[in-house]
Write an enzyme that holds these catalytic residues in place. Structure first.
Site, mmCIF file in Angstrom:
data_model
loop_
_atom_site.group_PDB
_atom_site.id
_atom_site.type_symbol
_atom_site.label_atom_id
_atom_site.label_comp_id
_atom_site.label_asym_id
_atom_site.label_seq_id
_atom_site.Cartn_x
_atom_site.Cartn_y
_atom_site.Cartn_z
ATOM 1 N N CYS A 115 0.915 -1.042 0.014
ATOM 2 C CA CYS A 115 -0.202 0.113 -0.094
ATOM 3 C C CYS A 115 0.955 1.284 -0.012
ATOM 4 O O CYS A 115 0.293 2.541 -0.188
ATOM 5 C CB CYS A 115 -1.005 0.022 1.249
ATOM 6 S SG CYS A 115 -1.960 -1.239 1.409
ATOM 7 N N HIS A 255 -3.150 6.733 4.945
ATOM 8 C CA HIS A 255 -3.543 5.886 4.113
ATOM 9 C C HIS A 255 -5.142 5.134 4.779
ATOM 10 O O HIS A 255 -5.023 5.181 6.119
ATOM 11 C CB HIS A 255 -2.379 4.462 4.337
ATOM 12 C CG HIS A 255 -3.012 3.187 3.715
ATOM 13 N ND1 HIS A 255 -3.620 3.123 2.615
ATOM 14 C CD2 HIS A 255 -2.760 1.976 4.134
ATOM 15 C CE1 HIS A 255 -3.653 1.947 2.330
ATOM 16 N NE2 HIS A 255 -3.138 1.097 3.410
ATOM 17 N N ASN A 285 -10.114 0.021 1.535
ATOM 18 C CA ASN A 285 -8.560 0.395 1.486
ATOM 19 C C ASN A 285 -8.453 -0.076 0.138
ATOM 20 O O ASN A 285 -8.360 -1.361 -0.321
ATOM 21 C CB ASN A 285 -7.959 -0.593 2.467
ATOM 22 C CG ASN A 285 -6.412 -0.814 2.297
ATOM 23 O OD1 ASN A 285 -5.906 -0.182 1.585
ATOM 24 N ND2 ASN A 285 -5.913 -1.295 3.397
HETATM 25 N N1 ACO Z 1 -17.120 -9.322 10.985
HETATM 26 C C1 ACO Z 1 -17.391 -9.842 12.225
HETATM 27 N N2 ACO Z 1 -16.530 -10.081 12.852
HETATM 28 C C2 ACO Z 1 -15.150 -10.161 12.481
HETATM 29 C C3 ACO Z 1 -14.920 -9.837 11.302
HETATM 30 C C4 ACO Z 1 -16.152 -9.157 10.421
HETATM 31 N N3 ACO Z 1 -15.700 -8.840 9.263
HETATM 32 N N4 ACO Z 1 -13.672 -9.652 11.011
HETATM 33 C C5 ACO Z 1 -13.185 -10.410 12.353
HETATM 34 N N5 ACO Z 1 -14.083 -10.617 13.103
HETATM 35 C C6 ACO Z 1 -14.054 -11.145 14.622
HETATM 36 C C7 ACO Z 1 -12.868 -11.949 14.743
HETATM 37 O O1 ACO Z 1 -13.158 -13.305 14.194
HETATM 38 C C8 ACO Z 1 -12.658 -11.548 16.261
HETATM 39 O O2 ACO Z 1 -13.599 -12.936 16.910
HETATM 40 P P1 ACO Z 1 -13.228 -13.718 18.125
HETATM 41 O O3 ACO Z 1 -13.060 -12.531 19.214
HETATM 42 O O4 ACO Z 1 -14.527 -14.087 18.526
HETATM 43 O O5 ACO Z 1 -12.018 -14.424 17.446
HETATM 44 C C9 ACO Z 1 -13.321 -10.289 16.690
HETATM 45 O O6 ACO Z 1 -14.157 -10.179 15.449
HETATM 46 C C10 ACO Z 1 -12.065 -9.359 16.580
HETATM 47 O O7 ACO Z 1 -11.093 -9.609 15.762
HETATM 48 P P2 ACO Z 1 -9.825 -8.772 15.748
HETATM 49 O O8 ACO Z 1 -8.987 -9.285 14.539
HETATM 50 O O9 ACO Z 1 -9.334 -8.500 16.955
HETATM 51 O O10 ACO Z 1 -10.491 -7.412 14.969
HETATM 52 P P3 ACO Z 1 -9.814 -6.016 15.062
HETATM 53 O O11 ACO Z 1 -10.705 -5.122 15.902
HETATM 54 O O12 ACO Z 1 -8.400 -6.196 14.994
HETATM 55 O O13 ACO Z 1 -10.435 -5.668 13.550
HETATM 56 C C11 ACO Z 1 -9.016 -5.681 11.438
HETATM 57 C C12 ACO Z 1 -9.938 -6.516 12.362
HETATM 58 C C13 ACO Z 1 -10.444 -4.532 11.035
HETATM 59 C C14 ACO Z 1 -8.668 -6.572 10.220
HETATM 60 C C15 ACO Z 1 -7.913 -4.811 11.893
HETATM 61 O O14 ACO Z 1 -7.217 -5.593 12.643
HETATM 62 C C16 ACO Z 1 -7.166 -4.042 10.831
HETATM 63 O O15 ACO Z 1 -7.841 -3.259 10.359
HETATM 64 N N6 ACO Z 1 -6.211 -4.198 10.669
HETATM 65 C C17 ACO Z 1 -4.897 -3.490 9.776
HETATM 66 C C18 ACO Z 1 -5.272 -3.984 8.291
HETATM 67 C C19 ACO Z 1 -4.518 -2.966 7.503
HETATM 68 O O16 ACO Z 1 -4.426 -1.821 7.812
HETATM 69 N N7 ACO Z 1 -4.106 -3.523 6.385
HETATM 70 C C20 ACO Z 1 -3.172 -2.474 5.710
HETATM 71 C C21 ACO Z 1 -2.211 -3.055 4.949
HETATM 72 S S1 ACO Z 1 -3.011 -3.418 3.184
HETATM 73 C C22 ACO Z 1 -1.988 -3.739 2.188
HETATM 74 O O17 ACO Z 1 -0.696 -3.174 2.113
HETATM 75 C C23 ACO Z 1 -2.357 -4.521 0.790
#
Ligand code: ACO
Length: 377
Positions: A115, A255, A285
């Site tokens: 990204c 970003h 994103n």
């Molecule tokens: N819908 C519902 N529940 C979900 C979803 C969803 N879409 N996705 C995950 N959950 C659940 C998980 O399974 C977990 O459940 P559990 O507690 O029963 O195991 C719970 O939600 C919490 O999961 P986390 O992974 O802790 O959720 P978090 O608040 O961290 O959000 C997310 C996840 C949105 C992916 C976040 O971690 C994030 O944005 N990370 C950064 C991603 C990023 O910035 N990428 C950029 C680079 S991209 C590139 O270079 C191509």
């Protein structure tokens, strides 16, 4: 006498596919909800490529208005940089297709840095112009990242979308364009955001499809932690390198990966959230297109004007990050250039104050993180 050359952002354009996928649409595809996606990411909808959209066609659609605004045609270009992680083909580089489709007669290369690619590209193009090597450069971020998304994986499919945006840089003798930049990489975290198969280590096989190893696999929490740390740190260093302070920045363009990462960044920068531009609700994103698309929309909405100073930061696969401080149009000379004349005492005093505040903040960070975790649960 030596006259410094700057690389002015002289034209810009964007292309977003028409097809919209809303959070409600995703509710029918995976076990998720509009409420979860909105609260945890800030995303409401994203665009997905149409039948006729290719990476190269989207890049060209974004580049044509950028060239027109810059008062150039494709034959005036000295270099084309197409930043992407989703080229039309593994070979050739999509940059040559874009060069041909535009009718340009110059060198072209593809730049891949997750990204962060477009911000890497902007810094690279600026260096070519500042050195006097080239005059007119097109820098495009084009991404059809949806091709590598598993629409049964709720962790990734809610996040990403497709888009393209482009800028044209031209030389200027007035202070303009990139004033400072930082390019970062930490390959020890390569597996936090990863496509296992399709490269030379693991060529595509029948197992690839069986196990979905051709899709993006992401350890969301690891990327989140990395991004929350790197955003404020890198912004502070790059702003200081331009001889500026966080208050001097008119608009931050982060970003568009997760609204909570932006929120944390604003707090750590001690800047109001309103100074951080966001269009994540509309597009999710869009990988390397995310920062230039946000910049183009901020310009279209009048959030930016001639002479404004903008700090942009991207982060992603690699793991990589890249930050630039940019002056739009031609503005007043930045304090870094007049350090040894007027205002030096105030500058030193303000810098000392910032250093003390950063130290206090660093000492309190573990407590802050602990409170955040309790609030989240
Ligand atoms: N819908 C519902 N529940 C979900 C979803 C969803 N879409 N996705 C995950 N959950 C659940 C998980 O399974 C977990 O459940 P559990 O507690 O029963 O195991 C719970 O939600 C919490 O999961 P986390 O992974 O802790 O959720 P978090 O608040 O961290 O959000 C997310 C996840 C949105 C992916 C976040 O971690 C994030 O944005 N990370 C950064 C991603 C990023 O910035 N990428 C950029 C680079 S991209 C590139 O270079 C191509």
């Amino acid at each position: 006498m030596f006259k410094e050359r700057y690389a002015k952002i002289s034209g810009w354009g964007k292309y977003v596919p028409e097809h919209v996928i809303t959070n409600k649409d995703l509710e029918k595809m995976v076990d998720t909800s509009d409420e979860w996606i909105t609260q945890r990411t800030g995303i409401k909808e994203r665009r997905i490529r149409g039948e006729n959209d290719t990476n190269s066609s989207m890049a060209v659609a974004a580049s044509l208005p950028a060239l027109e605004m810059a008062g150039l045609t494709a034959v005036d270009l000295d270099l084309i940089i197409v930043c992407t992680s989703s080229p039309d083909y593994l070979l050739p580089p999509v940059s040559s297709q874009v060069q041909d489709m535009l009718g340009a007669n110059c060198g072209a290369f593809q730049l891949t840095a997750g990204c962060s690619g477009w911000v890497y590209g902007l810094a690279t193009a600026t260096s070519f112009i500042k050195s006097g090597m080239y005059n007119n450069i097109l820098v495009v971020g084009s991404e059809i990242i949806s091709f590598a998304i598993d629409y049964t994986d709720r962790q990734t499919c809610v996040l990403f979308g497709d888009a393209a945006a482009a800028v044209v840089l031209k030389p200027s003798e007035e202070p303009s364009g990139v004033l400072s930049f930082e390019l970062g990489s930490d390959g020890s975290e390569y597996d936090a955001l990863h496509v296992y198969d399709g490269g030379s280590t693991n060529p595509v096989s029948a197992i690839t499809y069986e196990q979905g190893r051709h899709y993006i696999h992401m350890d969301g929490r690891r990327v989140f932690k990395f991004a929350s740390r790197v955003v404020a740190q890198s912004l502070k260093r790059t702003i200081a390198d331009a001889g500026l302070f966080p208050d001097d920045i008119d608009l931050y363009i982060p970003h568009q990966a997760n609204a909570r990462i932006v929120d944390a960044g604003a707090r750590l920068m001690r800047q109001p959230l309103e100074k951080f531009y966001m269009n994540i609700h509309k597009y999710g994103n869009t990988s390397t297109a995310s920062v230039p698309l946000a910049m183009v929309e901020a310009l279209e909405e009048g959030r930016l004007k001639e002479g404004d100073k903008v700090a942009m930061i991207a982060f992603g696969a690699g793991l990589t990050w890249a930050t630039v401080v940019v002056q739009l149009g031609v503005g007043e000379i930045s304090p870094a250039h007049s350090l040894f004349s007027t205002g030096r005492a105030q500058y030193v005093a303000k810098r000392a104050r910032e250093t003390v505040l950063d130290g206090v903040q660093a000492a309190l960070l573990p407590l802050y993180t602990f409170i955040e975790r309790i609030r989240d649960n």
